[in-house]
Design an enzyme around this catalytic site. Sequence first.
Site, PDB file in Angstrom:
ATOM      1  N   HIS A   7      59.394  38.329  36.474  1.00 20.33           N
ATOM      2  CA  HIS A   7      59.880  38.974  35.243  1.00 20.33           C
ATOM      3  C   HIS A   7      58.945  38.648  34.107  1.00 20.33           C
ATOM      4  O   HIS A   7      59.260  37.859  33.244  1.00 20.33           O
ATOM      5  CB  HIS A   7      61.276  38.487  34.911  1.00 20.33           C
ATOM      6  CG  HIS A   7      62.305  39.030  35.834  1.00 20.33           C
ATOM      7  ND1 HIS A   7      63.467  39.573  35.410  1.00 20.33           N
ATOM      8  CD2 HIS A   7      62.318  39.127  37.166  1.00 20.33           C
ATOM      9  CE1 HIS A   7      64.174  39.970  36.444  1.00 20.33           C
ATOM     10  NE2 HIS A   7      63.493  39.709  37.534  1.00 20.33           N
ATOM     11  N   HIS A  21      50.915  44.608  37.862  1.00 21.83           N
ATOM     12  CA  HIS A  21      51.459  44.955  39.181  1.00 21.83           C
ATOM     13  C   HIS A  21      52.314  46.212  39.096  1.00 21.83           C
ATOM     14  O   HIS A  21      52.175  47.120  39.909  1.00 21.83           O
ATOM     15  CB  HIS A  21      52.276  43.792  39.743  1.00 21.83           C
ATOM     16  CG  HIS A  21      51.433  42.784  40.458  1.00 21.83           C
ATOM     17  ND1 HIS A  21      50.366  42.164  39.867  1.00 21.83           N
ATOM     18  CD2 HIS A  21      51.485  42.303  41.731  1.00 21.83           C
ATOM     19  CE1 HIS A  21      49.806  41.330  40.746  1.00 21.83           C
ATOM     20  NE2 HIS A  21      50.467  41.402  41.886  1.00 21.83           N
TER      21      HIS A  21
HETATM   22  C1  LIG Z   1      39.817  56.874  60.939  1.00 22.86           C
HETATM   23  C2  LIG Z   1      39.241  56.095  59.849  1.00 22.86           C
HETATM   24  C3  LIG Z   1      39.809  54.708  59.855  1.00 22.86           C
HETATM   25  C4  LIG Z   1      39.036  53.869  58.903  1.00 22.86           C
HETATM   26  C5  LIG Z   1      39.664  52.529  58.809  1.00 22.86           C
HETATM   27  C6  LIG Z   1      38.931  51.722  57.804  1.00 22.86           C
HETATM   28  C7  LIG Z   1      39.864  50.734  57.197  1.00 22.86           C
HETATM   29  C8  LIG Z   1      39.283  50.284  55.907  1.00 22.86           C
HETATM   30  C9  LIG Z   1      40.380  49.883  54.973  1.00 22.86           C
HETATM   31  C10 LIG Z   1      39.801  49.743  53.613  1.00 22.86           C
HETATM   32  C11 LIG Z   1      40.922  49.488  52.634  1.00 22.86           C
HETATM   33  C12 LIG Z   1      40.418  49.033  51.346  1.00 22.86           C
HETATM   34  C13 LIG Z   1      40.525  47.537  51.243  1.00 22.86           C
HETATM   35  C14 LIG Z   1      40.274  47.042  49.878  1.00 22.86           C
HETATM   36  C15 LIG Z   1      38.812  46.961  49.535  1.00 22.86           C
HETATM   37  C16 LIG Z   1      38.710  46.451  48.153  1.00 22.86           C
HETATM   38  O1  LIG Z   1      38.983  45.330  47.881  1.00 22.86           O
HETATM   39  S1  LIG Z   1      38.215  47.556  47.005  1.00 22.86           S
HETATM   40  C17 LIG Z   1      38.546  46.761  45.485  1.00 22.86           C
HETATM   41  C18 LIG Z   1      39.569  47.503  44.730  1.00 22.86           C
HETATM   42  N1  LIG Z   1      40.079  46.629  43.696  1.00 22.86           N
HETATM   43  C19 LIG Z   1      41.349  46.639  43.421  1.00 22.86           C
HETATM   44  O2  LIG Z   1      42.073  47.390  43.971  1.00 22.86           O
HETATM   45  C20 LIG Z   1      41.816  45.652  42.372  1.00 22.86           C
HETATM   46  C21 LIG Z   1      43.279  45.842  42.113  1.00 22.86           C
HETATM   47  N2  LIG Z   1      43.784  44.811  41.235  1.00 22.86           N
HETATM   48  C22 LIG Z   1      44.132  45.034  39.968  1.00 22.86           C
HETATM   49  O3  LIG Z   1      44.000  46.115  39.434  1.00 22.86           O
HETATM   50  C23 LIG Z   1      44.733  43.845  39.227  1.00 22.86           C
HETATM   51  O4  LIG Z   1      44.408  42.690  39.905  1.00 22.86           O
HETATM   52  C24 LIG Z   1      46.281  43.981  39.137  1.00 22.86           C
HETATM   53  C25 LIG Z   1      46.882  43.927  40.525  1.00 22.86           C
HETATM   54  C26 LIG Z   1      46.634  45.298  38.452  1.00 22.86           C
HETATM   55  C27 LIG Z   1      46.957  42.932  38.244  1.00 22.86           C
HETATM   56  O5  LIG Z   1      46.353  41.808  38.227  1.00 22.86           O
HETATM   57  P1  LIG Z   1      47.086  40.436  37.694  1.00 22.86           P
HETATM   58  O6  LIG Z   1      45.980  39.706  36.994  1.00 22.86           O
HETATM   59  O7  LIG Z   1      47.556  39.735  38.898  1.00 22.86           O
HETATM   60  O8  LIG Z   1      48.200  40.747  36.764  1.00 22.86           O
HETATM   61  N1  LIG Z   2      55.057  41.222  44.024  1.00 15.31           N
HETATM   62  C1  LIG Z   2      54.319  40.157  43.690  1.00 15.31           C
HETATM   63  N2  LIG Z   2      53.973  39.252  44.632  1.00 15.31           N
HETATM   64  C2  LIG Z   2      53.253  38.156  44.306  1.00 15.31           C
HETATM   65  N3  LIG Z   2      52.810  37.873  43.060  1.00 15.31           N
HETATM   66  C3  LIG Z   2      53.125  38.749  42.079  1.00 15.31           C
HETATM   67  C4  LIG Z   2      53.890  39.924  42.344  1.00 15.31           C
HETATM   68  N4  LIG Z   2      54.063  40.593  41.177  1.00 15.31           N
HETATM   69  C5  LIG Z   2      53.433  39.881  40.244  1.00 15.31           C
HETATM   70  N5  LIG Z   2      52.864  38.769  40.773  1.00 15.31           N
HETATM   71  C6  LIG Z   2      52.078  37.737  40.093  1.00 15.31           C
HETATM   72  O1  LIG Z   2      52.682  37.517  38.819  1.00 15.31           O
HETATM   73  C7  LIG Z   2      51.690  37.357  37.814  1.00 15.31           C
HETATM   74  C8  LIG Z   2      51.925  38.410  36.756  1.00 15.31           C
HETATM   75  O2  LIG Z   2      51.625  39.679  37.311  1.00 15.31           O
HETATM   76  P1  LIG Z   2      51.749  41.047  36.536  1.00 15.31           P
HETATM   77  O3  LIG Z   2      51.569  40.757  35.080  1.00 15.31           O
HETATM   78  O4  LIG Z   2      50.658  41.871  37.108  1.00 15.31           O
HETATM   79  O5  LIG Z   2      53.104  41.576  36.860  1.00 15.31           O
HETATM   80  C9  LIG Z   2      50.325  37.493  38.511  1.00 15.31           C
HETATM   81  O6  LIG Z   2      49.873  36.193  38.753  1.00 15.31           O
HETATM   82  P2  LIG Z   2      48.314  35.790  38.726  1.00 15.31           P
HETATM   83  O7  LIG Z   2      47.681  36.525  37.581  1.00 15.31           O
HETATM   84  O8  LIG Z   2      48.327  34.307  38.574  1.00 15.31           O
HETATM   85  O9  LIG Z   2      47.805  36.242  40.076  1.00 15.31           O
HETATM   86  C10 LIG Z   2      50.671  38.207  39.810  1.00 15.31           C
HETATM   87  O10 LIG Z   2      49.801  37.876  40.874  1.00 15.31           O
END
Ligand SMILES: CCCCCCCCCCCCCCCC(=O)SCCNC(=O)CCNC(=O)[C@H](O)C(C)(C)COP(=O)(O)O
Ligand SMILES: Nc1ncnc2c1ncn2[C@@H]1O[C@H](COP(=O)(O)O)[C@@H](OP(=O)(O)O)[C@H]1O
EC number: 3.6.1.-
Length: 357
Positions: free
Chosen positions: A299, A214
């Site tokens: 954390h 995150h």
């Molecule tokens: C005038 C023009 C207007 C047009 C309006 C159109 C509106 C469209 C909006 C489109 C927005 C995009 C919506 C999202 C679409 C997707 O889902 S794309 C997929 C992209 N994937 C990600 O972003 C994954 C991100 N996640 C991660 O990298 C990981 O999960 C994490 C958050 C880094 C950490 O994961 P944990 O396991 O929780 O630690």
């Molecule tokens: N701002 C936030 N709001 C909700 N969940 C969060 C968060 N930040 C971290 N987490 C959750 O905390 C876990 C550890 O996240 P990270 O290592 O990316 O910081 C992840 O759980 P999950 O993997 O079970 O979804 C993530 O979804």
Amino acid sequence: MASVQRRAASKTASDLSGSPNNMAASTSQAQAVSRRNPPYLPTPLERIALGIFPVILVFGTIFSIVSPDIRASPYDHVSQSHHQDPSIAPSYFARKNNVFNVIFVKRGWGWVTFAFVFSLLMQPTGKTPPAVVLARRIRAGVRWVAVTGWWFFVTQWFFGPPIIDRSFRWTGGKCELAQREVAMGDGTVKEMLTAVACKAAGGKWKGGHDISGHVFLLVLGTAFLMQEVGWPALRFSGWHAEERCVVMSDGAVKSASAESETAVGEGSGESAFNIGGKTAIGIISLSLWMLLMTAIYFHTWFEKVSYKGASRLMQQRKLIVVLQFTGLVTATIGVYTIYYVPRFVPVLRGVVGLPGI
Ligand SMILES: CCCCCCCCCCCCCCCC(=O)SCCNC(=O)CCNC(=O)[C@H](O)C(C)(C)COP(=O)(O)O
Ligand SMILES: Nc1ncnc2c1ncn2[C@@H]1O[C@H](COP(=O)(O)O)[C@@H](OP(=O)(O)O)[C@H]1O
């Protein structure tokens, strides 16, 4: 771009030629040169913008330590979160299923990409020739590919498990249920190399240092939008005359504007941020808010080490020093490589360019 570099080089050479009549001008110009922002460091405005990240992380951590509600709330080391029951969780934002986490952060790179593309297409072009606008957009696209590549390698895939999962295992982590499964004769779970696969198999991803995905995603996405939306808006509006400096191929240090086809302040009098810029500011604001929530409620750095007998406060303090900033550092590596190294490596700058130039 080469012709612009040559023009700028010859202009500066003649400006600094030192004819007797120009001594005063040369001196003041030499002072201006010596006052230039070093190309390998963020400019003063960038330092303020980038400084927001550690400030949020430190503030969030201190807040979580001093807040009686949060300290009193049970914390589960395995799920890396406070109790998820709505009646016990210290806040709505302490719940993983909060709508901002599920719809925004978990799809964070999609939102960042949307804001980037939208702001790029909406950027005012003024009297800039279409070929220059196209070249700028292509270079911005190349930078998006580079930043997205870093996000992808760190969080999704890196010739196998992503860097986050590899570093977790390098620091001693494993799929813990796998040990029991192995003892019971099931070798397949032992091979779980990613957090996702481990959790899907019912295992516990425990024992190593887990870079916060995150923190990484929110910092990388925010810094990327700041660079891509902020610099073009600043140059176009001329609102704040701050220069990025670059090292030219002959070693001279100049303002990045020396390589631009357009002048600073072309759109002076117009609003710095149109609908595209405002959309990006919205995504940046939401990202910073979620970064703060992660720092306060999640954390992930302090549950990794157990200090038997130490007070909870002491655990937190020790681990803040050691582990807190790895997500931030990993994002910073990407930002520095893509936005700062090109300032002092002309060959790289020729490929990725600089935002707004
Ligand atoms: C005038 C023009 C207007 C047009 C309006 C159109 C509106 C469209 C909006 C489109 C927005 C995009 C919506 C999202 C679409 C997707 O889902 S794309 C997929 C992209 N994937 C990600 O972003 C994954 C991100 N996640 C991660 O990298 C990981 O999960 C994490 C958050 C880094 C950490 O994961 P944990 O396991 O929780 O630690
Ligand atoms: N701002 C936030 N709001 C909700 N969940 C969060 C968060 N930040 C971290 N987490 C959750 O905390 C876990 C550890 O996240 P990270 O290592 O990316 O910081 C992840 O759980 P999950 O993997 O079970 O979804 C993530 O979804």
